[in-house]
Design a protein around this motif. Structure first.
Motif, PDB file in Angstrom:
ATOM      1  N   ASP A  22       0.851  -1.182   0.000  1.00 54.88           N
ATOM      2  CA  ASP A  22       0.000   0.000   0.000  1.00 54.88           C
ATOM      3  C   ASP A  22       0.895   1.243   0.000  1.00 54.88           C
ATOM      4  O   ASP A  22       1.449   1.614   1.042  1.00 54.88           O
ATOM      5  N   ARG A  23       1.059   1.841  -1.179  1.00 51.91           N
ATOM      6  CA  ARG A  23       1.838   3.081  -1.259  1.00 51.91           C
ATOM      7  C   ARG A  23       0.945   4.244  -0.863  1.00 51.91           C
ATOM      8  O   ARG A  23      -0.101   4.450  -1.470  1.00 51.91           O
ATOM      9  N   LEU A  24       1.371   4.990   0.133  1.00 58.24           N
ATOM     10  CA  LEU A  24       0.511   6.005   0.728  1.00 58.24           C
ATOM     11  C   LEU A  24       0.693   7.377   0.099  1.00 58.24           C
ATOM     12  O   LEU A  24      -0.038   8.306   0.413  1.00 58.24           O
ATOM     13  N   LEU A  25       1.680   7.515  -0.774  1.00 64.74           N
ATOM     14  CA  LEU A  25       1.820   8.772  -1.511  1.00 64.74           C
ATOM     15  C   LEU A  25       2.567   8.538  -2.807  1.00 64.74           C
ATOM     16  O   LEU A  25       3.200   7.504  -3.004  1.00 64.74           O
ATOM     17  N   GLY A  26       2.417   9.521  -3.706  1.00 72.04           N
ATOM     18  CA  GLY A  26       3.168   9.474  -4.964  1.00 72.04           C
ATOM     19  C   GLY A  26       2.655   8.483  -5.973  1.00 72.04           C
ATOM     20  O   GLY A  26       3.402   8.044  -6.851  1.00 72.04           O
ATOM     21  N   THR A  27       1.367   8.102  -5.893  1.00 71.22           N
ATOM     22  CA  THR A  27       0.857   7.086  -6.825  1.00 71.22           C
ATOM     23  C   THR A  27       0.134   7.696  -8.032  1.00 71.22           C
ATOM     24  O   THR A  27      -0.041   7.034  -9.039  1.00 71.22           O
TER      25      THR A  27
END
Length: 314
Positions: A22-27
């Motif tokens: 789960d990438r929480l930023l920059g997606t």
């Protein structure tokens, strides 16, 4: 699906025990375009399909119609702890538009593979492959028309922020030690570089313990085969090759309230003692946090930093 966490690096990334990431930023990403604010043009190129390496290229307004004179070339490496963010995210797209517009340079913003799917040294290898690709344009007959027409490969600069600054440093080192002759690296700009070490220095002893643990833990997460916080890739002070840095000048930008600030200052000190015969300067933004300029590009300190970087490249 299990919600048990294997790694929790909030607010950056979470990895669950069942393997979900789960990438929480920059997606989020934005397309290449002609930027309405600055007139800067961008386009995307594929450098390699296996491994997948690409880049976003930028040229300043009216370059295509005006002078025959070539522009300095900036190669940029985005930050994100080696595990989030992208050359195509709005954050970096907007930053490169303003930098290219102000500095009147052409730019290559490198899209490298991310950990944990592709742990380090993948990002370093991809970035080096991107530089070899840039080098292939030396005689003006490389695969990319914009670089052939607009880029002066005798005036090349590297820059990056955080993990990208770490990459920019190591690419500069590799240019020096492997004698990459296809272009001349004039200087490197390291913005809030992601460096560390086993022994705390300066204000690091006073940092919250959670932060003091997270910085090296994120490094181990991105580079499972690392020797630790004194790995030369993470602590340039432990690198016997430091004096081989392949440029004449370095600008290090640090922020007063950034946990990594003392590492930026320390880098300048060890670089001066390494036998390297260039000039290094440090510029500190007061009252600011890590990569503040990316979230607040129009604040006074961000504008001042941008001007400093522009004058360094010109």
């Amino acid at each position: 699906m299990s919600d048990e966490l294997a790694h929790d690096f909030s607010p950056i990334i979470k990895v669950y025990k069942d393997g979900r990431i789960d990438r929480l930023l920059g997606t989020s990403t934005v397309p290449a375009c002609i930027d309405p604010q600055t007139g800067v043009q961008s386009k995307d190129v594929v450098i390699s399909t296996a491994p997948p390496i690409s880049a976003r290229l930028y040229i300043p307004k009216s370059t295509a119609t005006e002078s025959a004179q070539k522009l300095p070339l900036l190669v940029y490496f985005h930050g994100g702890g080696f595990c989030v963010e992208s050359a195509f995210s709005p954050t970096y797209h907007n930053y490169l538009n303003s930098l290219v517009s102000e500095a009147k340079v052409a730019a290559v913003s490198v899209e490298y593979r991310l950990a944990p799917e592709d742990p380090l040294p993948a990002a370093y290898e991809d970035s080096w492959a991107a530089l070899k690709w840039v080098e292939s344009h030396l005689a003006g007959n490389g695969p990319e028309d914009w670089l052939n027409r607009y880029a002066d490969l005798n005036r090349v600069f590297f820059s990056g922020d955080s993990a990208g600054a770490n990459i920019a440093h190591h690419m500069g080192l590799r240019v020096g030690s492997e004698k990459l002759v296809g272009f001349k690296l004039n200087g490197i700009v390291l913005v809030h570089p992601y460096f560390w070490g086993e022994e705390p220095i300066g204000g690091e002893v006073a940092l919250a313990e959670s932060l003091r643990k997270m910085v090296p833990a994120l490094w181990r997460f991105a580079y499972p085969l690392t020797s630790g916080s004194d790995d030369p890739f993470f602590n340039p002070g432990k690198d016997p090759k430091l004096g081989e840095l392949g440029c004449e000048k370095v600008l290090v930008c640090v922020a007063e309230k950034d946990a990594l600030k003392d590492r930026g200052w320390y880098y300048s000190e060890v670089l001066k003692k390494s036998g390297w015969n260039g000039v290094v300067e440090v510029s500190e933004a007061k009252e600011e946090q890590h990569v503040f300029h990316l979230s607040n590009a129009t604040c006074d300190n961000a504008v001042t930093m941008l001007k400093k970087i522009v004058s360094f490249m010109n």
